[in-house]
Design a protein around this motif. Sequence first.
Motif, mmCIF file in Angstrom:
data_model
loop_
_atom_site.group_PDB
_atom_site.id
_atom_site.type_symbol
_atom_site.label_atom_id
_atom_site.label_comp_id
_atom_site.label_asym_id
_atom_site.label_seq_id
_atom_site.Cartn_x
_atom_site.Cartn_y
_atom_site.Cartn_z
ATOM 1 N N ARG A 30 52.278 49.865 -1.001
ATOM 2 C CA ARG A 30 52.190 51.273 -0.623
ATOM 3 C C ARG A 30 50.838 51.809 -1.053
ATOM 4 N N ILE A 32 48.460 54.287 -3.175
ATOM 5 C CA ILE A 32 48.583 54.873 -4.516
ATOM 6 C C ILE A 32 48.685 56.384 -4.427
ATOM 7 N N LYS A 35 51.796 57.406 -1.517
ATOM 8 C CA LYS A 35 52.995 56.558 -1.634
ATOM 9 C C LYS A 35 53.554 56.133 -0.280
ATOM 10 N N ALA A 82 54.697 48.431 -4.410
ATOM 11 C CA ALA A 82 55.718 49.461 -4.583
ATOM 12 C C ALA A 82 56.694 48.991 -5.658
ATOM 13 N N GLU A 131 62.661 55.592 -7.001
ATOM 14 C CA GLU A 131 61.632 54.762 -7.628
ATOM 15 C C GLU A 131 61.209 55.423 -8.927
#
Length: 132
Positions: A30, A32, A35, A82, A131
């Motif tokens: 992903r 930074i 995301k 991720a 997450e």
Amino acid sequence: MEHTPPVQAESAPPPEPPNPDTLDFSLPIRTITSKQPVEILTTRARHPIYKVHAYIGDNDTITVFTLDGRLSENGPVFLENAPPKEELYLNIYPNRDPRSPQKYIITQHATLHEADVLGMNRIACVRIEFEI
């Protein structure tokens, strides 16, 4: 007769410890900053520096990166692996305490089985994924 010392096998150098800044392309990638998921098309492009070609999010334009996830050779890293998603199951119960400002009581459980076993008189069981 001359004595020849036995030849000792050279030991292989110890493996290098994994670099936390190295991308593992076998795992989800992903950006930074936003995301957004990144769909890797190749990590073996013919360009000497920009080996990674990918789609960012739902863009239909290919973006190129260095193998360490940079948009430019000396720029900041733009891609990361991720993190794995976490999962919880929440049991929701009515709060029968009339003095409490909370209308419901919520308990959290690591598995659906655990939530079901402990879920007597619950109103609902909700699975959440997030997450860290």
